[in-house]
Write an enzyme that holds these catalytic residues in place. Structure first.
Site, PDB file in Angstrom:
ATOM      1  N   ARG A 128      -3.634  -9.113   9.452  1.00 22.31           N
ATOM      2  CA  ARG A 128      -4.497  -7.871   8.553  1.00 22.31           C
ATOM      3  C   ARG A 128      -3.896  -8.150   7.158  1.00 22.31           C
ATOM      4  O   ARG A 128      -2.586  -8.233   6.942  1.00 22.31           O
ATOM      5  CB  ARG A 128      -4.303  -6.493   9.119  1.00 22.31           C
ATOM      6  CG  ARG A 128      -4.937  -6.457  10.874  1.00 22.31           C
ATOM      7  CD  ARG A 128      -6.535  -6.434  10.580  1.00 22.31           C
ATOM      8  NE  ARG A 128      -7.114  -6.234  11.749  1.00 22.31           N
ATOM      9  CZ  ARG A 128      -7.479  -7.212  12.618  1.00 22.31           C
ATOM     10  NH1 ARG A 128      -7.135  -8.275  12.417  1.00 22.31           N
ATOM     11  NH2 ARG A 128      -7.926  -6.839  13.682  1.00 22.31           N
ATOM     12  N   GLU A 129      -5.006  -7.853   6.101  1.00 20.55           N
ATOM     13  CA  GLU A 129      -4.629  -7.719   4.752  1.00 20.55           C
ATOM     14  C   GLU A 129      -4.438  -6.223   4.496  1.00 20.55           C
ATOM     15  O   GLU A 129      -5.349  -5.483   4.980  1.00 20.55           O
ATOM     16  CB  GLU A 129      -5.421  -8.491   3.908  1.00 20.55           C
ATOM     17  CG  GLU A 129      -5.218  -9.817   3.982  1.00 20.55           C
ATOM     18  CD  GLU A 129      -5.973 -10.481   5.171  1.00 20.55           C
ATOM     19  OE1 GLU A 129      -7.060 -10.074   5.569  1.00 20.55           O
ATOM     20  OE2 GLU A 129      -5.441 -11.353   5.782  1.00 20.55           O
TER      21      GLU A 129
ATOM     22  N   ALA B 146      -7.065  11.883 -12.637  1.00 18.40           N
ATOM     23  CA  ALA B 146      -6.092  11.051 -11.536  1.00 18.40           C
ATOM     24  C   ALA B 146      -5.398  10.456 -12.049  1.00 18.40           C
ATOM     25  O   ALA B 146      -5.711   9.837 -13.081  1.00 18.40           O
ATOM     26  CB  ALA B 146      -7.122  10.615 -10.453  1.00 18.40           C
TER      27      ALA B 146
ATOM     28  N   GLU C  98      -5.762  12.500 -19.841  1.00 19.56           N
ATOM     29  CA  GLU C  98      -7.220  12.075 -19.568  1.00 19.56           C
ATOM     30  C   GLU C  98      -8.043  13.250 -20.094  1.00 19.56           C
ATOM     31  O   GLU C  98      -9.143  13.036 -20.379  1.00 19.56           O
ATOM     32  CB  GLU C  98      -7.420  12.077 -18.232  1.00 19.56           C
ATOM     33  CG  GLU C  98      -6.419  10.627 -17.422  1.00 19.56           C
ATOM     34  CD  GLU C  98      -7.126  10.400 -16.203  1.00 19.56           C
ATOM     35  OE1 GLU C  98      -7.922  10.988 -15.529  1.00 19.56           O
ATOM     36  OE2 GLU C  98      -6.762   9.173 -15.820  1.00 19.56           O
TER      37      GLU C  98
ATOM     38  N   GLY D  11      -7.985   2.249   6.599  1.00 20.20           N
ATOM     39  CA  GLY D  11      -8.178   0.959   7.294  1.00 20.20           C
ATOM     40  C   GLY D  11      -7.748  -0.277   6.762  1.00 20.20           C
ATOM     41  O   GLY D  11      -7.336  -1.127   7.352  1.00 20.20           O
TER      42      GLY D  11
ATOM     43  N   GLU E 147      -3.589   1.119 -21.448  1.00 24.87           N
ATOM     44  CA  GLU E 147      -4.145   0.990 -20.046  1.00 24.87           C
ATOM     45  C   GLU E 147      -5.708   0.634 -20.121  1.00 24.87           C
ATOM     46  O   GLU E 147      -6.395   0.456 -18.851  1.00 24.87           O
ATOM     47  CB  GLU E 147      -3.944   1.964 -19.087  1.00 24.87           C
ATOM     48  CG  GLU E 147      -2.393   2.282 -19.164  1.00 24.87           C
ATOM     49  CD  GLU E 147      -1.904   3.411 -18.215  1.00 24.87           C
ATOM     50  OE1 GLU E 147      -2.811   3.980 -17.381  1.00 24.87           O
ATOM     51  OE2 GLU E 147      -0.478   3.465 -18.041  1.00 24.87           O
TER      52      GLU E 147
END
Length: 366
Positions: A192-193, A238, A258, A277, A306
């Protein structure tokens, strides 16, 4: 192997353990200044001779130590005691011993998962690597849900191999593992990654007096890569939790970056994985009181270095909820924040703390 003198941050017991080193103390008179970000993306402390003592130890070199010094780009400082490793330009605040644990986690990540990368490439990514490493103790000592679930037990999962297969702005790791099945047996070996990211703090500013909220919008690569025409998203404020920074401090910092906004009292929502997942990212969401009377919808916010180009939007709380329910908001965390606020807005307005919060109140109630 050769004998080397390690000083300052490199002589911390946590670092010596990761670097496979042990040795004898060295008497090194003098003081260190700066270097609070040593080993996690910042400069290393400088050395000033004189009164005081700097922790130092004489060790035999190890492959781990030599690789780490190469990645950090450190050079020895010639002193009367010999060449000493662990000093730099001394920028920033003074290094403190409590930084050693995070330095060691970051060093371990570098030595075990980045073996094929050039030292220059790793050094350029060091801040990102440290941010991901800083999430490890939060995950280990944070909430461990058990309702309707098997008891948390590392023995239920056997990791056979783990390696970083891509490292850039984000990171992708490949894991080979097997795990206990619900019937008590073992699964087949799975490959899995995992998309590796730092933890993040999310914030929805709310003005209880005006019953208004502030949200932001910016271009998002996920919808673009998926093939969607609309790639600008309405979102909460965020940002990544910096290495060594509490999520609450991240929320306050990001509000300024922000939206040019100072927030008051923070109300935490349940912490969660948005996509467990395949993604290690973990969210710390907050609603915060704020005085929005002096703010208007506009643009030009974000950190230019950024590549951020952020616009702010002030709207009635009822409109936010309507947008969340009719599909005009596709950012899942903002939907969650909108519905949570819709349920708790009356309590926040009745909270006697919120008028004081406009003067930058404490984190009481978080």
């Amino acid at each position: 192997m050769t004998q080397m003198i390690l000083a300052g941050p490199l002589a911390a017991p946590e670092m010596l353990a990761v670097l496979g080193c042990a040795g004898d103390p060295v008497d090194l008179p003098g003081q260190m200044h700066g270097g609070a970000g040593a080993g996690i993306g910042g400069d290393w402390p400088d050395y000033q001779p004189g009164e005081g003592r700097v922790a130092a130890v004489s060790v035999e070199s190890t492959p781990q130590l030599l690789r780490y010094l190469e990645v950090m780009g450190l050079s020895p400082l010639p002193l009367a005691t010999g060449e000493v490793w662990g000093f730099g330009g001394g920028e920033g605040q003074d290094w403190q011993p409590e930084k050693a644990a995070l330095m060691a986690l970051t060093a371990q990540a570098i030595l075990t998962r980045n073996k094929g990368d050039s030292p220059q490439h790793i050094r350029a990514r060091l801040t990102r690597i440290a941010e991901i490493a800083a999430a490890v103790p939060r995950a280990a000592f944070g909430p461990q849900p058990q309702t309707h679930l098997p008891p948390p037990d590392p023995a239920r999962v056997e990791i056979r191999s783990r390696a970083e297969v891509w490292g850039g702005y984000f990171s992708v790791e490949q894991l080979s593992l097997r795990h206990r099945r619900h019937d008590g047996g073992w699964s087949d070996t799975l490959s899995r990654e995992a998309f590796m990211s730092a933890d993040a703090a999310l914030l929805l500013p709310y003005d209880p007096a005006r019953d208004e909220v502030l949200v932001i919008s910016q271009i998002r690569i996920g919808p673009l890569a998926r093939g969607q025409a609309q790639v600008w998203m309405l979102e909460p404020i965020a940002g990544r939790v910096d290495a060594g920074e509490p999520p609450e401090a991240t929320a306050r910092r990001e509000a300024g970056e922000e939206a040019g906004l100072q927030i008051g009292r923070l109300y935490p929502l349940p912490e969660h994985y948005p996509s467990p997942g395949a993604n290690s990212e973990f969210f710390y969401p907050f609603v915060a009181t704020a005085d929005l009377s002096g703010h208007r919808t506009g643009h030009g916010f974000g950190v230019a270095g950024e590549g951020e180009d952020i616009a702010t939007h002030i709207l009635p709380r009822d409109e936010l909820v309507t947008l969340a329910l009719n599909g005009q908001i596709q950012c899942g965390p903002l939907v969650l924040l909108a519905l949570w606020l819709d349920r708790h807005a009356d309590q926040i307005r009745q909270d006697p703390a919120h008028p004081d919060a406009r003067q930058g109140g404490d984190l009481a109630g978080t």
